[in-house]
Design a protein around this motif. Structure first.
Motif: not given
Length: 157
Positions: A136-157
């Protein structure tokens, strides 16, 4: 793909994994390691990113020289619950909150949450319960990092 195939010379981003802490399961310090391992694995799928686990001075220096944005990701396990299903099995639910900061400025770019559940339909032993918590913890982390991944370009600006 992510870090296994991208060197710092071809990177678009550096994702630095910072603190990973269990804020709710004090007796399960190994969950910090579960979080870090899941974060490392999922971050490794971010296109154009070099993943740094902790501080790597050489990579940070090279990123600075090449003006490659560096994002520091810290995570906290904020919820870990256990309930019983109708069939007598156990359901474990986890929530992880992560902050994403641009470094070296320490500018907060985002906060994201990830949630996941794991269940077992049989009566659960202590070892099996720990495995459910880990999943469950691993899945929650993967979910959160997935959000970072999908928005990485805008987060890096």
């Amino acid at each position: 793909a992510g870090s296994p195939h991208v060197g710092i010379e071809n990177a678009k981003y550096v994702v630095q994994l910072g603190a990973m802490r269990s804020g709710v399961a004090k007796d399960r310090r190994d969950l910090d390691g579960v979080m870090r391992s899941a974060a490392r694995a999922k971050a490794g799928t971010i296109r154009g990113a070099v993943i740094v686990d902790g501080v790597d001075a050489a990579v940070m220096q090279r990123a600075s020289e090449r003006k490659i944005p560096v994002l520091l990701v810290d995570g906290t396990l904020t919820r870990l619950t256990q309930t019983h299903g109708r069939d007598g099995g156990v359901i474990v639910t986890a929530q992880v909150d992560m902050s994403v900061r641009r470094v070296p400025q320490q500018t907060l770019r985002a906060t994201v949450s990830g949630n996941a559940s794991a269940s077992d339909d049989a009566r659960t032993s202590r070892n099996a319960l720990a495995e459910l918590q880990n999943r469950a913890v691993g899945g929650a982390v993967e979910s959160a990092i997935g959000s970072v991944s999908s928005e990485i370009a805008s987060l890096a600006k």
